[in-house]
Design an enzyme around this catalytic site. Structure first.
Site, PDB file in Angstrom:
ATOM      1  N   GLU A 230       6.758 -10.535  15.509  1.00 11.49           N
ATOM      2  CA  GLU A 230       6.351 -11.096  16.796  1.00 11.49           C
ATOM      3  C   GLU A 230       6.921 -12.517  16.933  1.00 11.49           C
ATOM      4  OE1 GLU A 230       2.186 -10.845  17.242  1.00 11.49           O
ATOM      5  OE2 GLU A 230       2.214 -11.483  19.342  1.00 11.49           O
TER       6      GLU A 230
ATOM      7  N   ARG B  61       0.825  -1.223   0.000  1.00 12.64           N
ATOM      8  CA  ARG B  61       0.000   0.000   0.000  1.00 12.64           C
ATOM      9  C   ARG B  61       0.849   1.259   0.000  1.00 12.64           C
ATOM     10  NH1 ARG B  61      -2.406  -3.968   2.891  1.00 12.64           N
ATOM     11  NH2 ARG B  61      -1.334  -3.305   4.758  1.00 12.64           N
TER      12      ARG B  61
END
Ligand code: AMP
Length: 171
Positions: free
Chosen positions: A96, A59
């Site tokens: 993560e 994006r």
């Protein structure tokens, strides 16, 4: 800014449970919304002599390309590994769980060129930090980083100490 916020769709549990996804396609399809966000991302830098806008897949390509044109600058893509056709340099960053990598063409930036990094969302800041590192490795000057959306609770700015960071919409 609330008018812009109202044009962003919130999708719970995408792409995985527990993530609230900020879907900007509903904003991009709105002519006033798209024009407004490109202006908000570009205007702070209009007199800064930006040579290149670096946009982060995917994006960041849409926003960064439009911002580059608005600023009269060139555009350079940062891509996921294996997508760029010519010789590339790579930077890894922590997720993560595990790591991810980003690449830029090794000849994408001229020495000392002033670079504005653009992406749709700053969350933990890992993507942006890796991009800034790539730009510097290629000899560019990181003038600033500009995001449409900042997820403040995730403290991504803390990864970017010493950088100039702007965000249009804060959550
Ligand atoms: P981060 O490295 O954690 O700052 O993540 C930033 C990248 O992940 C950006 O390229 C965003 O497009 C994407 N991203 C992270 N969190 C979200 C979210 N909640 N909604 C939409 N995109 C996100």
């Amino acid at each position: 800014m609330d008018t812009l916020k109202a044009k962003i769709r919130h999708v719970p549990d995408f792409p995985k449970p527990g993530i609230l996804f900020y879907d900007i396609t509903t904003l991009l399809r709105d002519r006033d919304g798209f024009h407004g966000v490109v202006g908000a991302l570009a205007t702070p830098f209009k007199d800064d002599g930006i040579d290149l806008v670096v946009g982060i897949e995917s994006r960041g390509f849409i926003l960064g390309g439009a911002v580059a044109d608005r600023l009269g600058a060139g555009f350079v893509p940062v891509r996921k590994p294996g997508k760029l056709p010519s010789k590339a340099v790579q930077e890894s960053y922590a997720l993560e769980y595990g790591t991810d990598s980003l690449e830029m063409h090794e000849d994408a930036i001229g020495n000392g060129q002033a670079v504005l990094i653009v992406d749709d969302v700053i969350a933990t800041g890992g993507t942006a930090k890796a991009t800034a590192a790539l730009v510097r490795r290629l000899g560019g000057t990181v003038h600033a980083l500009a995001f449409l959306i900042e997820l403040e609770a995730l403290k991504g700015r803390n990864q970017l100490t010493g950088e100039r960071v702007i965000s249009v919409l804060k959550y």
